[in-house]
Design an enzyme around this catalytic site. Sequence first.
Site, PDB file in Angstrom:
ATOM      1  N   GLU B  70       0.819  -1.267   0.081  1.00 44.96           N
ATOM      2  CA  GLU B  70      -0.130   0.029  -0.134  1.00 44.96           C
ATOM      3  C   GLU B  70       0.933   1.329  -0.046  1.00 44.96           C
ATOM      4  O   GLU B  70       0.680   2.064  -0.674  1.00 44.96           O
ATOM      5  CB  GLU B  70      -0.853   0.096   1.165  1.00 44.96           C
ATOM      6  N   HIS B 139     -11.375  -5.961   9.177  1.00 48.33           N
ATOM      7  CA  HIS B 139     -11.653  -5.640   7.782  1.00 48.33           C
ATOM      8  C   HIS B 139     -12.944  -5.054   7.925  1.00 48.33           C
ATOM      9  O   HIS B 139     -13.849  -4.894   7.013  1.00 48.33           O
ATOM     10  CB  HIS B 139     -11.706  -7.127   6.919  1.00 48.33           C
TER      11      HIS B 139
END
Lengths: 369, 340
Positions: B70, B139
Amino acid sequence: MNERIKPIVMPKWGLSMSEGKVTGWLKPAGSPVAPGDEIVEVETDKIAGVVEAHETGTLRRVIGEPDTVYPVKALIGVIADDEVPDAEIDAYVAEYATQAAAEAAEEEAPRTHFIDTPAGRLRYAKRGEGAENVILIHGFGGDLDNWLFNIDALAEAATVYALDLPGHGQSDKKLADPSLKGLSAALLGFMDALDIARAHLVGHSMGGAVAARTALDAPGRVASVTLIGSAGLGDEINAGYTDGFVQASSRRELKPVLEQLFHDPDTVTRQLVDDLLKYKRLDGVTEALTALSGALFAGGRQADQVAQALAATDVPALVIFGASDKVIPPDHAQAIGTRATVEVIEDAGHMVQMEKAARVNELILAHIA
Amino acid sequence: MARMISYKQAINEALDLEMRRDPTVILLGEDIVGGAGAPGEMDAWGGVLGVTKGLHAKHGNRLMDTPLSESAYIGAAIGAAACGMRPVAELMFLDFMGVCFDQIFNQAAKFKYMFGGKAKTPVVIRAMVGAGFRAAAQHSQMLTPLFTHIPGLKVVCPSNAYDAKGLLIQAIRDDDPVIFCEHKALYGSEADVPEESYAIPFGEANIVRDGRDVTLVGYGLTVPRALTAADTLARSGVSAEVIDLRTLSPIDWDTVIESVENTGRLVVIDEANPRCSIATDVAAYVAQNAFGALKAAPQMVTAPHTPVPFSPVLEDLYIPSADAIVAAVHKTTGPVKSAA
């Protein structure tokens, strides 16, 4: 069904209306009613309005409860003469529900269509199968739903089309020529594409000027004109409205602008404002409206005049204004002179065809007959 | 013309339309095409839940599968934005933002300021937020408050398909970095959405229901929950106004204050954890600026101060429910007898 008993049903105002709320009865049960009498107030998510009587008789049953939502075509009241026995009316009410369910199925057909024309892809609605053609032309920033109280009534006597002009509604947003001539050419292109040789043109506001322009440029294609709150009949126009409509970018800015359209500002619901904001936010709309208002209404002056030229023709003309029109002065109604049939309707603003639909429909039907 | 499409389709359509309109719009992310380095069909994935599926066929190499790093690809997107592109980076889950905080907080958010307004950073970072997907604690978070805390970032969280399309188009056209939060539990929800392009301006809350007695403020999934609560409340004679904030930075204070001035009561619903959240922000702002209008203390309905549980039973209890909203409203109105 019993012919002596007439239903009052939840109306269908506009293509997307599936239900409406009864907000209040203007006549109590037992009142005598005549065609045009306002009977019951109904509110939809888009607009508040009044259901009028179409028959003479007595309001025998008030079925719709205030603050209750009913589906379109649901029975909300009954009109019948005094001599009809109560038992017959009760039987009628009981039977009505089953009939409505059977009719609901045929409502599934698409309510609007698209057609490719030289001015782009245009959306339109078509109703009725009469020999005469009627084309309904909305005004600046409007769309075919501006005729939601008129299209079905006129379709009883004619084949009625209502279109979204280029730059409006769900039609293509590109304007090749932002002028009356350009819009008139787009209208003629629309008529060509649909094989409409000749039609009665009914225009509201800017759409009235488009109708008149078309009658002047292509007299053979125009059987008559009806000019409602029409542009093109005089110099003045309320720039606070036209500029305000173009510039408003939020609900807060748009609502007071829209309130100028109606005699009763409460007619403007949050949903009406939201729907117009959604339209204004489509890519290309601001450019189209800016171009049109610049070409037609710059500085509160109407650039394109049609009254004098129209007065010199023999095209049958009907002129209708709302007496409290705050966008275009109602004295413009007299611009064509005595050659035209003129009616200025009290308690109505610029959207007179919505606010006084029954009277406007009656006048148009008489005009095209 | 308008037709019913899902929140997920609306996002796909916004990306497609903006890529057609503007050649500088590019997409980067993990598995947004076929999966980097994976053999086989291109376009096999279209993102972890298939949001970008079909776009590779239309726009080819303007979509880029990135390595699982990322900090690398969010940094690349921010750099490309500073150099004239309009990248849309997909970061799967907002929960993973931690590994690239420097790129976002200290670089993207600061360029305009540090370079005296001469640099712009038109980057969009799309990520899924929220619980209810049985995806456990790493998540499922609603981390919106982390981003509203940072000046220089815009933060968006649509509650329906119409807004998702218009807000994403605005995000791509906007010259500042935008954190675009997509609630995964709403991906299947449908609304009437025009086929054409349209942009919804930032900083304009949407009043989705008019009411007189109490103002319910939410965003994302809490908006449909607040509407369900408003239906329940209406049956006991309480008329609730429901405000969807739509964008959290900038935030539309005027609409919230005007509404509370009319209703006199405020309940804020936020799926984020309770401390230093959107809920506390709105409650504090209203208490400070409209105290005189309040007939009762503002109430907050939030997730508890715990990680999102993996147990489905506990996860369902974790998310603010319509019942919890109704109970909070009753705290502001006092007990109301049911009409039934």
